[in-house]
Design a protein around this motif. Structure first.
Motif, PDB file in Angstrom:
ATOM      1  N   PHE A 269       0.944  -1.253   0.037  1.00 45.85           N
ATOM      2  CA  PHE A 269      -0.123  -0.142   0.054  1.00 45.85           C
ATOM      3  C   PHE A 269       0.982   1.267   0.107  1.00 45.85           C
ATOM      4  O   PHE A 269       2.185   0.972   0.250  1.00 45.85           O
ATOM      5  CB  PHE A 269      -1.048  -0.142   1.368  1.00 45.85           C
ATOM      6  CG  PHE A 269      -0.101  -0.320   2.638  1.00 45.85           C
ATOM      7  CD1 PHE A 269       0.478   0.668   3.103  1.00 45.85           C
ATOM      8  CD2 PHE A 269      -0.199  -1.436   3.224  1.00 45.85           C
ATOM      9  CE1 PHE A 269       1.254   0.409   4.421  1.00 45.85           C
ATOM     10  CE2 PHE A 269       0.314  -1.845   4.322  1.00 45.85           C
ATOM     11  CZ  PHE A 269       1.249  -1.024   4.858  1.00 45.85           C
ATOM     12  N   GLN A 275       0.729   9.526   7.849  1.00 47.22           N
ATOM     13  CA  GLN A 275       1.968   8.734   8.006  1.00 47.22           C
ATOM     14  C   GLN A 275       3.329   9.500   7.649  1.00 47.22           C
ATOM     15  O   GLN A 275       4.196   9.491   8.204  1.00 47.22           O
ATOM     16  CB  GLN A 275       1.625   7.326   7.508  1.00 47.22           C
ATOM     17  CG  GLN A 275       0.659   6.356   8.261  1.00 47.22           C
ATOM     18  CD  GLN A 275       0.310   5.109   7.272  1.00 47.22           C
ATOM     19  OE1 GLN A 275       0.296   5.135   6.210  1.00 47.22           O
ATOM     20  NE2 GLN A 275       0.502   3.970   8.399  1.00 47.22           N
ATOM     21  N   ASP A 299      -5.288   6.527  16.082  1.00 46.61           N
ATOM     22  CA  ASP A 299      -6.229   5.459  16.420  1.00 46.61           C
ATOM     23  C   ASP A 299      -6.043   4.060  16.102  1.00 46.61           C
ATOM     24  O   ASP A 299      -5.239   3.996  15.230  1.00 46.61           O
ATOM     25  CB  ASP A 299      -7.561   6.107  15.723  1.00 46.61           C
ATOM     26  CG  ASP A 299      -8.902   5.427  16.698  1.00 46.61           C
ATOM     27  OD1 ASP A 299      -8.699   4.767  17.787  1.00 46.61           O
ATOM     28  OD2 ASP A 299      -9.760   6.151  16.227  1.00 46.61           O
ATOM     29  N   VAL A 300      -6.632   3.179  16.613  1.00 43.01           N
ATOM     30  CA  VAL A 300      -6.486   1.724  16.179  1.00 43.01           C
ATOM     31  C   VAL A 300      -6.629   1.570  14.748  1.00 43.01           C
ATOM     32  O   VAL A 300      -7.549   2.299  14.038  1.00 43.01           O
ATOM     33  CB  VAL A 300      -7.642   0.908  16.863  1.00 43.01           C
ATOM     34  CG1 VAL A 300      -7.561  -0.576  16.555  1.00 43.01           C
ATOM     35  CG2 VAL A 300      -7.676   1.181  18.370  1.00 43.01           C
ATOM     36  N   SER A 302      -4.702   3.026  12.410  1.00 43.85           N
ATOM     37  CA  SER A 302      -3.968   4.052  11.576  1.00 43.85           C
ATOM     38  C   SER A 302      -2.881   3.706  11.082  1.00 43.85           C
ATOM     39  O   SER A 302      -2.220   4.599  10.181  1.00 43.85           O
ATOM     40  CB  SER A 302      -4.022   5.208  12.626  1.00 43.85           C
ATOM     41  OG  SER A 302      -3.265   4.928  13.721  1.00 43.85           O
ATOM     42  N   GLY A 303      -2.390   2.600  11.464  1.00 45.31           N
ATOM     43  CA  GLY A 303      -0.921   2.326  10.841  1.00 45.31           C
ATOM     44  C   GLY A 303       0.030   2.958  11.380  1.00 45.31           C
ATOM     45  O   GLY A 303       1.100   3.402  10.723  1.00 45.31           O
ATOM     46  N   LYS A 304       0.497   2.555  12.691  1.00 39.86           N
ATOM     47  CA  LYS A 304       1.411   3.064  13.584  1.00 39.86           C
ATOM     48  C   LYS A 304       2.861   2.247  13.254  1.00 39.86           C
ATOM     49  O   LYS A 304       4.001   2.695  13.177  1.00 39.86           O
ATOM     50  CB  LYS A 304       1.302   3.147  15.085  1.00 39.86           C
ATOM     51  CG  LYS A 304       0.174   4.194  15.016  1.00 39.86           C
ATOM     52  CD  LYS A 304      -0.047   4.185  16.811  1.00 39.86           C
ATOM     53  CE  LYS A 304      -0.711   2.941  17.161  1.00 39.86           C
ATOM     54  NZ  LYS A 304      -2.112   3.077  16.743  1.00 39.86           N
ATOM     55  N   VAL A 306       4.057   0.606  10.695  1.00 36.83           N
ATOM     56  CA  VAL A 306       5.072   0.834   9.663  1.00 36.83           C
ATOM     57  C   VAL A 306       5.993   1.947   9.852  1.00 36.83           C
ATOM     58  O   VAL A 306       6.942   2.146   9.468  1.00 36.83           O
ATOM     59  CB  VAL A 306       4.073   0.638   8.051  1.00 36.83           C
ATOM     60  CG1 VAL A 306       2.899   1.596   8.371  1.00 36.83           C
ATOM     61  CG2 VAL A 306       4.840   1.165   7.141  1.00 36.83           C
ATOM     62  N   PRO A 454      -6.139   4.623   7.110  1.00 38.37           N
ATOM     63  CA  PRO A 454      -5.795   3.973   5.584  1.00 38.37           C
ATOM     64  C   PRO A 454      -7.043   3.772   4.835  1.00 38.37           C
ATOM     65  O   PRO A 454      -8.117   3.644   5.350  1.00 38.37           O
ATOM     66  CB  PRO A 454      -5.061   2.790   5.777  1.00 38.37           C
ATOM     67  CG  PRO A 454      -4.558   2.841   7.152  1.00 38.37           C
ATOM     68  CD  PRO A 454      -5.541   3.611   8.014  1.00 38.37           C
ATOM     69  N   PRO A 455      -6.892   4.107   3.668  1.00 30.91           N
ATOM     70  CA  PRO A 455      -8.498   4.049   2.862  1.00 30.91           C
ATOM     71  C   PRO A 455      -8.777   2.642   3.027  1.00 30.91           C
ATOM     72  O   PRO A 455      -8.103   1.764   3.206  1.00 30.91           O
ATOM     73  CB  PRO A 455      -7.966   4.530   1.524  1.00 30.91           C
ATOM     74  CG  PRO A 455      -6.631   4.170   1.416  1.00 30.91           C
ATOM     75  CD  PRO A 455      -6.177   4.472   2.684  1.00 30.91           C
ATOM     76  N   ARG A 457     -11.262   1.148   5.032  1.00 32.49           N
ATOM     77  CA  ARG A 457     -12.007   0.667   6.007  1.00 32.49           C
ATOM     78  C   ARG A 457     -13.310   0.807   6.074  1.00 32.49           C
ATOM     79  O   ARG A 457     -13.879   1.698   5.641  1.00 32.49           O
ATOM     80  CB  ARG A 457     -11.266   1.388   7.266  1.00 32.49           C
ATOM     81  CG  ARG A 457      -9.729   1.352   7.336  1.00 32.49           C
ATOM     82  CD  ARG A 457      -9.488  -0.274   8.132  1.00 32.49           C
ATOM     83  NE  ARG A 457      -8.093  -0.731   7.593  1.00 32.49           N
ATOM     84  CZ  ARG A 457      -7.185  -0.312   8.155  1.00 32.49           C
ATOM     85  NH1 ARG A 457      -7.011   0.545   9.254  1.00 32.49           N
ATOM     86  NH2 ARG A 457      -5.957  -0.899   7.808  1.00 32.49           N
ATOM     87  N   ASP A 559      -4.881  -8.990  13.528  1.00 33.90           N
ATOM     88  CA  ASP A 559      -5.195  -8.269  12.260  1.00 33.90           C
ATOM     89  C   ASP A 559      -5.789  -9.598  11.229  1.00 33.90           C
ATOM     90  O   ASP A 559      -4.838  -9.979  10.374  1.00 33.90           O
ATOM     91  CB  ASP A 559      -3.809  -7.728  11.791  1.00 33.90           C
ATOM     92  CG  ASP A 559      -4.339  -6.779  10.464  1.00 33.90           C
ATOM     93  OD1 ASP A 559      -5.500  -6.273  10.336  1.00 33.90           O
ATOM     94  OD2 ASP A 559      -3.178  -6.455   9.959  1.00 33.90           O
TER      95      ASP A 559
HETATM   96  P1  ADP Z   1      -2.068   0.621  14.468  1.00 33.64           P
HETATM   97  O1  ADP Z   1      -1.998   2.030  14.300  1.00 33.64           O
HETATM   98  O2  ADP Z   1      -3.301   0.082  15.008  1.00 33.64           O
HETATM   99  O3  ADP Z   1      -0.911  -0.161  15.436  1.00 33.64           O
HETATM  100  P2  ADP Z   1      -1.183  -1.353  12.497  1.00 33.64           P
HETATM  101  O4  ADP Z   1      -0.013  -0.681  12.152  1.00 33.64           O
HETATM  102  O5  ADP Z   1      -1.249  -2.456  12.971  1.00 33.64           O
HETATM  103  O6  ADP Z   1      -2.135  -0.127  13.147  1.00 33.64           O
HETATM  104  O7  ADP Z   1      -2.094  -1.262  10.870  1.00 33.64           O
HETATM  105  C1  ADP Z   1      -3.177  -1.748  10.852  1.00 33.64           C
HETATM  106  C2  ADP Z   1      -3.170  -2.427   9.473  1.00 33.64           C
HETATM  107  O8  ADP Z   1      -3.082  -1.691   8.628  1.00 33.64           O
HETATM  108  C3  ADP Z   1      -2.059  -3.295   9.205  1.00 33.64           C
HETATM  109  O9  ADP Z   1      -2.413  -4.549   8.405  1.00 33.64           O
HETATM  110  C4  ADP Z   1      -1.324  -2.439   8.177  1.00 33.64           C
HETATM  111  O10 ADP Z   1      -0.516  -3.285   7.346  1.00 33.64           O
HETATM  112  C5  ADP Z   1      -2.300  -1.726   7.381  1.00 33.64           C
HETATM  113  N1  ADP Z   1      -1.837  -0.539   6.981  1.00 33.64           N
HETATM  114  C6  ADP Z   1      -1.005   0.425   7.521  1.00 33.64           C
HETATM  115  N2  ADP Z   1      -0.881   1.808   6.710  1.00 33.64           N
HETATM  116  C7  ADP Z   1      -1.628   1.350   5.508  1.00 33.64           C
HETATM  117  C8  ADP Z   1      -1.766   2.251   4.397  1.00 33.64           C
HETATM  118  N3  ADP Z   1      -1.416   3.449   4.443  1.00 33.64           N
HETATM  119  N4  ADP Z   1      -2.784   1.799   3.734  1.00 33.64           N
HETATM  120  C9  ADP Z   1      -3.337   0.488   3.743  1.00 33.64           C
HETATM  121  N5  ADP Z   1      -3.173  -0.278   4.998  1.00 33.64           N
HETATM  122  C10 ADP Z   1      -2.117   0.321   5.863  1.00 33.64           C
END
Ligand code: ADP
Ligand code: MG
Length: 694
Positions: A269, A275, A299-300, A302-304, A306, A454-455, A457, A559
């Motif tokens: 993605f 981010q 938030d839960v 949100s992709g922290k 990566v 992320p889009p 959802r 996940d």
């Molecule tokens: P949290 O912020 O709750 O820790 P995660 O880092 O576990 O969230 O990410 C949740 C899910 O979203 C994971 O499967 C991750 O790979 C995915 N993800 C993260 N960033 C993006 C993005 N920009 N677009 C799509 N999916 C994403």
């Protein structure tokens, strides 16, 4: 014993007359050890004993002071044995009822004696009554029964009586003067609406004049004056701590663009704008020689993770090690999987440490960490242990920080201290921090917010239902599963006992499997071995099971996009933040997503409102703000577990508006009155653990 000019902030409460060893020990439970502490222990409410009410004017429900002569005193053996003392004042009579009494009382309360008593009036067998009133036998020489000021009612602990604490506090007040309890705030720094002298505020609150009840604006101003000073004390303490930290030096780190781009291209993605913004804020921090102290709130979902991986890559490219700490094994394992997949292509060896890793396997990992062959170390709080020695730790990442205390976070930081360099710190949390709290509880951190999801959802549709509808809901699972979808069933318990939680989940898994013959049921809980948990999660992910019965171990990090129905039992027992976090497991893929919050009736009005907040909002920030309004800040952030700030007087939902003025006052004090700043810190934060000594 006491010196006559020792500050009351330092003067032990033991120097007061009538403070026995027992009482002192009990007061300590209330956080009271000095005379000053006693003065800052404010009444909860007041009783009005400033005027006598004629008995003839009383009606049930009144709280009143009355005065009369004993007309009759007798022991009634009927029903519960009790001592009945009838008093009259010419306008009527009333019975005092004592279910327990001493021989001395029996003697004291004799016919013809004059009494003053205060209590709640109720209707009894023979007219009006008071049960166990506060009373005083009055000499005929004495004329005044009534008090000059309202009578304070203090928050108590077992074994300390109101009378005792009132006596001690009155003594403390009589000692308080401008030398022994000095005014530390220059007038101009206090917000105009609460501009009172410290001593005046304290006198007003402990001994309000007649007519100045709980709701009086004068008392509100006095309370706010003290809350302001308390918030200021904490603010000063945190700022001083932050300044101390910033004086340290940290390793310089630069992102290797080529590697970073390769990493980003490998993701399935593209990053959200939020981010990207947070990543560049982190890059700036890492490239500075001051240790980063950054809190990333998102938030839960949100992709922290990566974002954290990107930061880790920067540290690795600069030849530093990265320590990543997660609050649960399940989450640590999930990070381990993700980071291996993302970063092993760069030739990084990733070590895994948990409390359960033992023997040879553990030794091997520890060696890899101390020799530096492991670039990244992922684990639970096992990372703190003394045997863990890093080779060149440059970055510490702490996930879901609300589960850890401040001191734990600092401990890991100390571990990395090498050649005078402190590691950078990146802290991630899904628990939104209302602005007011961010300004105080986290004043030692810089804040980044990932305010975008992320889009793709799906919003989760949430329903609240009583357990009487359990059968309906169970039946719905079959239908759901027949459409190829998967589901979670979460078991919670009020006790923090993991064993009981696991047993409840085991039982539920059995009954659900019996009730749903066509549904393949799996079970996961905290007592499974890591490999077993891993195997269950993997099998669920690969759709070998339809329904996963779980304890709250799945709160973070799980996940599985195809699982988008979640039923949470006993939802009323969990905090909103935790429920929101659990619910974040669903709505991760396409198609509708549901969450059912089952509760055991009856629900209190507040509990109903709380679940309603969750039903109506999917935005962690909104949920946190509303939760704060409803419950106060302590519970929201799990103060009790994590040892965040506990206030004596301030209440952020009431006094939060003072914080801007607090921040301004703090700056002026540090600049113009540094010694007063130190004294304020000592007065309000004192020995209290986390920030002062760090
Ligand atoms: P949290 O912020 O709750 O820790 P995660 O880092 O576990 O969230 O990410 C949740 C899910 O979203 C994971 O499967 C991750 O790979 C995915 N993800 C993260 N960033 C993006 C993005 N920009 N677009 C799509 N999916 C994403
Ligand atoms: Mg996460």
């Amino acid at each position: 014993m006491a010196s006559h000019n020792q500050s009351l902030d330092e003067l032990p409460a033991a120097t007061l007359k009538g403070a026995g060893a027992q009482t002192l020990k009990r007061l300590e439970k209330l956080g009271i050890t000095t005379v000053g502490d006693l003065l800052f222990h404010l009444p909860l409410r007041y009783e009005d004993r400033t005027h006598v009410t004629p008995i003839g004017h009383l009606k049930p429900g009144d709280h009143a002071l009355l005065e009369g002569r004993i007309e009759l005193a007798e022991i009634l053996p009927k029903g519960r044995r009790s001592l009945i003392v009838r008093i009259g004042d010419g306008t009527g009579f009333l019975d005092l009822r004592f279910f327990h009494y001493t021989a001395k009382q029996r003697e004291q309360l004799a016919r013809g004696k004059r009494l003053g008593c205060y209590g709640e009036v109720r209707s009894g067998y023979a007219g009006l009554e008071m049960t166990h009133p506060d009373y005083k036998v009055i000499d005929d020489a004495e004329t005044e029964v009534s008090e000059q000021a309202l009578t304070p009612v203090y928050p108590l602990t077992e074994g300390v009586h109101q009378k005792a604490i009132r006596r001690l506090t009155a003594q403390a007040l009589s000692l308080a003067d401008a030398t022994r309890l000095p005014e530390l705030l220059p007038d101009t720094l206090i917000p105009p609406a609460s501009r009172l002298q410290l001593l005046d505020a304290l006198r007003l609150l402990h001994q309000p004049p007649p007519g100045c009840g709980e709701a009086s604006p004068r008392l509100a101003a006095a309370r706010s004056r003290l809350a302001f000073e308390e918030l200021l004390g904490h603010h000063l303490s945190l700022s001083r701590f932050r300044a101390k930290m910033q004086a340290h030096r940290a390793p310089l780190m630069h992102t290797n663009r080529e590697a970073a781009n390769q990493f980003l291209r490998s993701l399935p993605f593209s990053l959200t704008a939020a981010q990207c913004r947070v990543i560049s804020e982190i890059e700036t921090d890492l490239a500075s020689s001051r240790p980063m102290m950054r809190l990333v709130q998102g938030d839960v979902g949100s992709g922290k993770t990566v974002v954290a991986a990107h930061a880790a890559l920067t540290a690795l490219s600069s030849n530093y090690q990265v320590g990543i700490m997660a609050p649960t094994e399940l989450l640590a394992e999930q990070h381990f999987r993700n980071f291996r997949q993302w970063l092993e292509p760069f030739g990084v060896h990733i070590a895994f440490l948990s409390g359960r890793l033992k023997g040879e396997a553990r030794k091997t990992e520890l060696e890899a960490i101390s020799r530096g062959t492991a670039g990244i170390v992922i684990g639970t709080h096992a990372l703190f242990q003394e045997q863990v020695v890093f080779h060149r730790l440059g970055l510490v990442i702490i996930d879901e920080q609300h589960r850890f205390g401040v001191h734990q976070r600092l401990a890991l930081r100390e571990k990395g201290l090498q050649d005078g360099l402190y590691p950078h710190q990146l802290i991630m949390t899904a628990t939104p921090i209302p602005r007011t709290l961010a300004m105080l509880g986290y004043a030692d951190l810089d804040l980044s917010v990932i305010d975008e999801r992320p889009p793709g959802r799906t919003p989760v549709k949430t329903t609240v239902a009583p357990t009487s509808r359990r059968a309906d809901i169970v039946a719905r699972i079959t239908d759901w599963v027949s459409r190829g979808r998967q589901a979670y069933w979460v078991c919670t318990l009020i006790e923090e006992s993991e064993v009981l939680q696991c047993e409840a989940a085991e039982k539920t898994a059995v009954t659900l499997a019996e009730a749903l013959p066509d549904v393949r049921v799996a079970l996961i809980h905290g007592r499974l071995k890591p490999a077993e948990k891993e195997a269950v999660m993997q099998a669920f992910k690969e759709r070998h099971f339809d329904l996963l019965v779980a304890t709250t171990v799945i709160e973070v990090g799980v996940d599985v996009p195809n699982a988008s129905l979640m039923i949470i039992e006993n939802a009323e027992r969990l905090g909103l933040a935790q429920l929101h976090q659990l619910r974040g497991r669903v709505g991760r893929g396409p198609g509708e997503a549901h969450c059912v919050l089952l509760y055991l009736p009856p629900l209190s009005e507040t509990a109903k409102q709380r679940l309603g907040i969750l039903r109506d909002s999917d935005d962690g920030f909104v949920i946190a703000e509303k939760d704060l309004e409803l419950r106060g800040p302590g519970e929201l952030l799990g103060t009790r577990q994590t040892g965040q700030i506990q206030f004596r007087i301030a209440d952020l939902s009431r006094d939060g508006h003072l914080l801007d003025a607090v921040a301004q006052a703090a700056a002026v004090l540090f600049r113009d009155y540094p010694d007063r700043a130190e004294r304020l810190i000592r007065r309000w934060v004192g020995h209290s653990v986390q920030y002062a000594g760090a």
